[in-house]
Design a protein around this motif. Structure first.
Motif, short mmCIF file in Angstrom:
data_model
loop_
_atom_site.label_atom_id
_atom_site.label_comp_id
_atom_site.label_asym_id
_atom_site.label_seq_id
_atom_site.Cartn_x
_atom_site.Cartn_y
_atom_site.Cartn_z
N ALA A 70 0.76 -1.35 0.05
CA ALA A 70 -0.32 -0.42 -0.15
C ALA A 70 0.75 1.79 0.19
N PRO A 71 1.61 0.91 1.06
CA PRO A 71 2.79 2.72 0.78
C PRO A 71 3.46 2.90 -0.60
N LEU A 72 3.51 1.73 -1.43
CA LEU A 72 3.53 2.27 -2.49
C LEU A 72 3.01 3.05 -3.41
N PHE A 73 1.73 2.91 -3.25
CA PHE A 73 0.86 3.57 -4.17
C PHE A 73 1.19 5.28 -3.21
N THR A 74 -0.08 5.13 -2.15
CA THR A 74 0.90 6.83 -1.41
C THR A 74 1.97 7.66 -1.91
N ILE A 75 3.23 6.77 -2.12
CA ILE A 75 4.36 7.27 -2.24
C ILE A 75 4.09 8.17 -3.45
N ALA A 76 3.55 7.09 -4.76
CA ALA A 76 3.47 7.71 -5.51
C ALA A 76 2.52 8.62 -5.44
N ILE A 77 1.15 9.08 -5.05
CA ILE A 77 0.73 9.81 -5.12
C ILE A 77 0.41 11.41 -4.28
N ALA A 78 1.56 10.93 -3.53
CA ALA A 78 2.55 12.20 -2.99
C ALA A 78 2.89 12.72 -3.57
N ALA A 79 3.61 12.16 -4.27
CA ALA A 79 4.51 12.73 -5.30
C ALA A 79 3.76 13.42 -6.38
N ALA A 80 2.62 12.71 -6.62
CA ALA A 80 2.02 13.92 -7.82
C ALA A 80 1.48 15.18 -7.39
N GLU A 81 0.44 14.72 -6.10
CA GLU A 81 0.47 16.07 -5.68
C GLU A 81 1.26 16.67 -4.93
N ALA A 82 2.62 16.44 -4.54
CA ALA A 82 3.41 17.48 -4.71
C ALA A 82 3.80 18.52 -5.48
N CYS A 83 3.82 17.55 -7.26
CA CYS A 83 3.77 18.21 -8.01
C CYS A 83 2.91 19.25 -8.09
N VAL A 84 1.58 19.62 -8.36
CA VAL A 84 0.71 20.12 -8.00
C VAL A 84 0.75 21.02 -7.51
N ALA A 85 1.11 20.77 -6.02
CA ALA A 85 1.19 22.25 -5.31
C ALA A 85 2.19 23.14 -5.34
N LEU A 86 3.36 22.45 -6.06
CA LEU A 86 4.43 23.03 -5.48
C LEU A 86 4.26 23.88 -7.23
N ALA A 87 3.39 23.14 -8.42
CA ALA A 87 3.17 24.58 -10.09
C ALA A 87 2.31 25.76 -8.72
N MET A 88 0.93 25.16 -8.11
CA MET A 88 0.91 25.98 -7.38
C MET A 88 1.23 27.06 -6.28
N VAL A 89 2.45 26.63 -5.65
CA VAL A 89 3.22 27.67 -5.41
C VAL A 89 4.35 29.10 -5.75
N VAL A 90 4.05 28.59 -7.18
CA VAL A 90 5.34 29.01 -8.07
C VAL A 90 3.76 30.29 -8.42
N LEU A 91 2.66 29.55 -8.74
CA LEU A 91 1.48 30.43 -9.59
C LEU A 91 1.31 31.76 -8.43
N LEU A 92 1.17 31.17 -7.09
CA LEU A 92 0.80 32.04 -6.47
C LEU A 92 1.94 33.10 -5.87
N VAL A 93 2.80 32.65 -6.30
CA VAL A 93 4.04 33.74 -6.08
C VAL A 93 4.77 34.59 -7.02
N ARG A 94 3.74 34.40 -7.84
CA ARG A 94 4.46 35.09 -9.46
C ARG A 94 2.88 36.50 -9.40
N GLN A 95 1.53 35.88 -8.62
CA GLN A 95 0.69 37.13 -8.68
C GLN A 95 0.98 37.78 -7.36
N GLN A 96 1.28 37.02 -6.42
CA GLN A 96 1.98 37.89 -5.24
C GLN A 96 3.35 37.88 -4.24
N ASP A 97 3.96 38.76 -4.32
CA ASP A 97 5.25 38.11 -4.02
C ASP A 97 5.53 37.97 -2.44
N THR A 98 4.28 36.81 -1.98
CA THR A 98 5.01 36.23 -0.60
C THR A 98 4.35 34.67 -0.39
#
Lengths: 109, 508
Positions: A70-98
């Protein structure tokens, strides 16, 4: 000297997993820094992995294999989630510098 | 449940997913204008092909992992229909705004395939993979308009809360695995681990209640719905709820049966007596409280909204409450039957997605004109979209010639039959308040003429016109043929029935 099995019983693993999960949940909900929030989420998912592995020791046969897989599934999904989340951070910091989450509160009734 | 070929169960999922991947691969090779002309059709055709695959696939289960039955078939067909309609809405609004990217269509198809996996799965781990596939695609869709700050804020709130509650759901799965040695729905608890079993099931229920947007896990919904593009609001409101109710149903019927057999969603299940008082009754009480709070808070907050998307956000909360009402336990010797839930979910999803697809076309540049005052008189200007919105809002309000009436009737009827007539009365009063909000929007649509002088530009919207009109027609037509609608097989006590119908030994 205690053997490995007696020293590290399934209940200890579960208590540790629950503590880590609670720590992650607190960080995700209470902190304002975006990166700490995302780290809290990762900690929650890793606590779940630990819980799966701990329970796998208390089951036998194919039931135990499932808990180790089961943890193999979780690790893969957590990696995918981190990709989207970090893309979001880039987007947010571009909009507002904080990275302060409280700086984003324009939407309300 | 009979075994079915794995490929026949996977075919709908693979078709929807490959539609998305083809659209994603084709996107860089198309000129900016052509993107919005070609890609939506690829996704829509993939959805139609997947719908045929759903219709043709046999009932049954594969490897105890995926299953198909009458109720799941309905939810899957609705998911695909809703995705095609929402893609039409996306096309209309993105083409109008000359949006530079075409990735949104592929994301919609990927989200649909994730929801199909949620609906089909018999295993909580497979369900989690489906849930995250859908959620990750929808996060990206919510933040689609990258230039607009409210879009980023909605993405932030939805993603952080979504990830936290996914982790809570997954922790529930881990505890459930610890208690049963399996992640299948319906696995019985190992002796001595009943408390762990209850804790695991509760964590999974909380995760799913978040996906539904039920109070007190609802704070994200109005903000996420308001920041997303209008067509995406319709898509996420509809398909995430469809997947979440299918999982809630699988989990609930599995808990009630606890026999380790694959869970059929279209069958009434008599709960195991010991489990009923120890586990199901406290959980049902919890779900009932969440349901009433959601209905009341969502419905009355709708009256104060001026933005269509925010109104739909609160409507999603109120409807989450109605979707939790069928979990009220029936009287002691009766079987648990969730057919009212499937009916309500189908009606809600169709109406929401079609209403917002129609609204997306007439919401003005960057979807900024979705305030009730800016929608004033748009019905006269665009009669087709006005008519679609009217039918869908009437269905959401629960007026008689629409499917939404049947859904509300079934859910409230079941609540009364289970002895909860006070709950039904409260829900009915709140539903009247919600209906007032929908009808006020309808009056705005048709009364008078638009206040702005310059004509509102429309993008290429052939798919949207056909799709949203077809969904509106379905909302009325399905009421005329109730035999088609999801209903539970009347198998209250399968063992007793089969022993009666079997020929007595030596009878022949």
């Amino acid at each position: 000297m205690p053997t490995d099995a007696a020293f590290f019983t399934p209940i200890h693993v579960q208590v540790l997993a629950a503590l880590l999960f609670g720590l992650g949940l607190t960080a995700a909900l209470a902190r304002r820094d975006l990166f700490i929030v995302l780290m809290g989420i990762e900690l929650m998912l890793n606590a779940v992995n630990l819980s799966f592995i701990g329970f796998a020791r208390s089951h036998a046969g194919s039931a135990s294999t499932l808990g180790q897989l089961a943890p193999l599934f979780t690790i893969a999904i957590a990696a995918a989630e981190a990709c989207v989340a970090l893309a979001m951070v880039v987007l947010l910091v571009r909009q507002q510098d904080t990275v302060d989450t409280d700086a984003r509160s324009a939407l309300k009734d | 449940m009979d075994p079915a070929p794995l490929l026949s169960l996977l075919a709908p999922l693979l078709l929807a997913l490959s539609g998305g991947l083809i659209a994603l691969a084709a996107e860089p090779f198309l000129a900016r204008v052509r993107k919005h002309q070609v890609l939506p059709w690829i996704v829509a055709v993939a959805c139609i092909a997947a719908a045929f695959a759903v219709a043709l696939a046999p009932n049954g289960q594969a490897y105890g992992m995926l299953a198909l039955d009458a109720a799941r078939r309905w939810l899957m067909l609705t998911t695909l229909a809703v995705t095609a309609v929402a893609v039409g809405g996306l096309q209309a609004s993105l083409d109008r705004d000359r949006f530079p990217g075409g990735e949104s269509y592929a994301l919609a198809a990927v989200a649909a395939s994730g929801v199909l996996l949620m609906i089909m799965s018999l295993d909580a781990l497979a369900a989690f993979v489906g849930m995250e596939t859908a959620a990750l695609a929808i996060y990206a869709l919510v933040g689609l308009r990258r230039q607009r700050p409210e879009s980023g804020e909605a993405l932030l709130k939805y993603l952080v809360m979504g990830a936290v509650f996914s982790a809570i759901f997954l922790y529930g799965v881990a505890l459930y695995y610890g208690a049963t040695g399996s992640t299948r729905f319906g696995a019985p608890a190992v002796a001595g681990r009943e408390a762990l079993f209850a804790l695991g099931a509760s964590c999974m229920l909380i995760g799913l209640a978040f996906k539904l947007g039920a109070v007190p896990f609802h704070a994200w919904a109005p903000d996420a719905y308001t920041g997303a593009p209008v067509a995406v609001t319709g898509l996420m409101g509809a398909i995430v709820k469809l997947g979440a109710v299918a999982l809630l149903g699988s989990l609930w019927l599995g808990l009630a049966a606890s026999d380790g057999k694959p869970v059929r969603l279209d069958q009434a299940v008599p709960p195991v007596p010991g489990l009923r008082s120890a586990l199901l009754e406290p959980l049902a009480l919890l779900l009932t409280i969440l349901a009433i709070a959601s209905i009341v808070i969502g419905s009355f907050a709708m009256l104060r909204q001026s933005s269509l998307r925010r109104l739909v956000g609160y409507s999603a909360i109120a409807n989450a409450g109605f979707l939790l009402l069928p979990f009220i336990l029936p009287f002691r010797d009766a079987a648990i039957d969730l057919s009212a839930l499937w009916l309500y979910a189908v009606a809600y999803a169709l109406a929401t997605a079609a209403a917002l697809a129609a609204a997306a076309a007439i919401a003005g540049p960057d979807d900024a004109g979705d305030n009730l005052s800016q929608l004033h008189g748009r019905g006269r200007q665009f009669p087709l979209y006005g008519a679609v919105l009217s039918v869908c809002l009437a269905s959401l309000a629960g007026l008689p010639p629409m499917l939404g009436f049947l859904g509300k009737f079934a859910v409230l009827g079941q609540t009364v039959a289970a002895g909860g007539w006070i709950i039904a009365l409260v829900a009915l009063i709140a539903a009247l308040a919600a209906a007032a909000a929908y009808l006020y929007l309808l009056v705005q649509l048709w009364a008078g003429t638009p206040r702005d002088e310059q004509p509102l530009a429309l993008g290429g919207d052939a798919l949207n016109r056909w799709g949203s009109a077809a969904a509106a027609v379905l909302l009325v037509a399905l009421l005329a043929c109730p035999g088609l609608l999801p209903s539970s097989a009347a198998v209250a006590a399968p063992t007793a029935a089969s022993s009666l119908s079997a020929p007595p030994p030596g009878g022949k």
